[in-house]
Design a protein around this motif. Structure first.
Motif, PDB file in Angstrom:
ATOM      1  N   GLY A  28       0.809  -1.210   0.000  1.00  0.00           N
ATOM      2  CA  GLY A  28       0.000   0.000   0.000  1.00  0.00           C
ATOM      3  C   GLY A  28       0.843   1.262   0.000  1.00  0.00           C
ATOM      4  N   TYR A  29       1.924   1.240   0.757  1.00  0.00           N
ATOM      5  CA  TYR A  29       2.795   2.416   0.891  1.00  0.00           C
ATOM      6  C   TYR A  29       3.342   2.878  -0.446  1.00  0.00           C
ATOM      7  CZ  TYR A  29       6.913   5.110   2.403  1.00  0.00           C
ATOM      8  OH  TYR A  29       7.868   6.082   2.574  1.00  0.00           O
ATOM      9  N   ARG A  30       3.581   1.953  -1.387  1.00  0.00           N
ATOM     10  CA  ARG A  30       4.165   2.317  -2.677  1.00  0.00           C
ATOM     11  C   ARG A  30       3.308   3.329  -3.432  1.00  0.00           C
ATOM     12  NH1 ARG A  30       3.943  -3.461  -5.657  1.00  0.00           N
ATOM     13  NH2 ARG A  30       2.429  -4.289  -4.220  1.00  0.00           N
ATOM     14  N   PHE A  31       1.980   3.279  -3.234  1.00  0.00           N
ATOM     15  CA  PHE A  31       1.106   4.202  -3.956  1.00  0.00           C
ATOM     16  C   PHE A  31       1.199   5.614  -3.381  1.00  0.00           C
ATOM     17  CE2 PHE A  31      -0.945  -0.033  -4.311  1.00  0.00           C
ATOM     18  CZ  PHE A  31      -0.644  -0.235  -5.653  1.00  0.00           C
TER      19      PHE A  31
ATOM     20  N   GLY B  59      -3.538   7.233  14.797  1.00  0.00           N
ATOM     21  CA  GLY B  59      -2.140   6.923  15.060  1.00  0.00           C
ATOM     22  C   GLY B  59      -1.250   7.251  13.868  1.00  0.00           C
ATOM     23  N   ARG B  60       0.044   7.107  14.079  1.00  0.00           N
ATOM     24  CA  ARG B  60       1.025   7.430  13.046  1.00  0.00           C
ATOM     25  C   ARG B  60       0.964   6.434  11.893  1.00  0.00           C
ATOM     26  NH1 ARG B  60       4.740  10.836  13.014  1.00  0.00           N
ATOM     27  NH2 ARG B  60       6.055   9.492  11.693  1.00  0.00           N
ATOM     28  N   THR B  61       1.430   6.888  10.738  1.00  0.00           N
ATOM     29  CA  THR B  61       1.557   6.000   9.589  1.00  0.00           C
ATOM     30  C   THR B  61       2.943   6.161   8.983  1.00  0.00           C
ATOM     31  OG1 THR B  61       0.978   7.351   7.647  1.00  0.00           O
ATOM     32  CG2 THR B  61      -0.835   6.660   9.081  1.00  0.00           C
ATOM     33  N   ARG B  62       3.318   5.202   8.186  1.00  0.00           N
ATOM     34  CA  ARG B  62       4.607   5.233   7.493  1.00  0.00           C
ATOM     35  C   ARG B  62       4.678   6.375   6.478  1.00  0.00           C
ATOM     36  NH1 ARG B  62       6.651  -0.036   4.047  1.00  0.00           N
ATOM     37  NH2 ARG B  62       8.805   0.604   3.636  1.00  0.00           N
ATOM     38  N   GLY B  63       3.507   6.858   6.042  1.00  0.00           N
ATOM     39  CA  GLY B  63       3.477   7.896   5.016  1.00  0.00           C
ATOM     40  C   GLY B  63       3.272   9.305   5.534  1.00  0.00           C
ATOM     41  N   ASP B  64       3.299   9.509   6.851  1.00  0.00           N
ATOM     42  CA  ASP B  64       3.008  10.832   7.399  1.00  0.00           C
ATOM     43  C   ASP B  64       3.912  11.920   6.834  1.00  0.00           C
ATOM     44  OD1 ASP B  64       1.005   9.731   8.878  1.00  0.00           O
ATOM     45  OD2 ASP B  64       1.952  10.003  10.836  1.00  0.00           O
TER      46      ASP B  64
END
Length: 292
Positions: free
Chosen positions: A224-227, A244-249
């Motif tokens: 998902g992160y790749r998009f 909460g935090r995300t990898r894409g913040d």
């Protein structure tokens, strides 16, 4: 509740949407990684294919859990996205969920990135069947098993339609009726790759949109992160709604730390283009109230 920066970012833009497990928590399906989620160890493809005892336990638990997921209904957030698509605001949804709730809610352009719980595939010959068909075969091989387990309302169900059942040692696994090969839910498990054509469809959806909205995903998984990375790299604005935090913040133009249902219902209220606007918004407000 207001989120003017979110509305301003998406105003006048065609929006591609990426959703994760947090999208479905208001429908009673738990999130693996949310801030309030209990520790969980999702199954890997290696475990499933290499360990017959593990596979037996999985199918016993899934035999009960998939029924719960099949009966689960969309929440106000799913319905809001469907209405935004109908209004021409949302161009389509890429979902990491396997619960089919976007389709149940009426969304037409849905890319089920990780597959769905409702289909089973043979790893040997590629034969597919409906999960309901396999349920009948499993019931014939294990008469009374479902009735002897805890009632559905008391079973803890995970996002992959697994259910917590203590005694699985006597459960009989069913093999492919065509070739006798190993059956597996048509879901992308940890350690597997998303089919290339499905990834290409998702990239095409992002490329054809003016912005990307992430709803209910921590973006921990690269699929998902790749998009988000792609959208940011091509200059498209990115908005994220997630508890909460995300990898894409760090790549997001707007980040809203909140639940999906109220924020998406807000977008259905605030973004222009909805036909029969007052009637639709009223439905979502009532749905949001009922889901609390």
């Amino acid at each position: 509740m207001e989120a003017p920066e979110l509305v301003a970012l998406l105003q006048g833009r065609r929006v591609a949407v990426l959703t994760g497990a947090g999208m479905s928590t208001d429908s009673g399906i738990p999130d693996y990684r949310g801030p309030d989620s209990p520790p969980s160890n999702p199954m890997t493809i290696r475990q499933f294919t290499s360990d017959p005892v593990f596979r037996q336990r999985y199918w016993a638990r899934n035999h009960l859990g998939w029924r719960h997921m099949d009966q689960t209904q969309p929440n106000a957030g799913h319905r809001a996205l469907a209405a935004l698509e109908h209004a021409g605001v949302v161009s389509g949804v890429i979902t990491q969920n396997v619960d089919l709730l976007h389709s149940k809610a009426g969304s037409k352009v849905v890319i089920d990135l990780h597959g769905t719980y409702a289909r089973v595939i043979c790893l040997e010959c590629g034969h597919t069947m409906a999960r309901a068909t396999l349920a009948e075969l499993l019931e014939q091989a294990n008469p009374g098993f479902a009735d002897g387990a805890t009632q559905l309302g008391g079973i803890a169900v995970a996002p992959d339609a697994d259910a917590v059942v203590a005694d699985t040692a006597s459960f009989q696994v069913v093999d492919c009726p065509r070739c006798g090969g190993m059956l597996k839910p048509d879901i992308v498990y940890f350690g597997e790759s998303v089919p290339k054509e499905r990834v290409a469809q998702a990239f095409s959806l992002v490329d054809g949109a003016d912005a990307l909205l992430v709803a209910g995903s921590s973006l921990t998984v690269y699929s998902g992160y790749r998009f988000v990375r792609h959208a940011a790299a091509t200059g498209k604005p990115v908005a994220i709604i997630n508890r909460g935090r995300t990898r894409g913040d760090d790549l997001a133009d707007v980040k809203i730390d909140n639940g999906c249902s109220p924020m998406l219902a807000l977008l259905a209220d605030e973004l222009p283009g909805l036909s029969d606007r007052d009637q639709i918004v009223g439905v979502y407000r009532r749905s949001a109230h009922l889901s609390r």
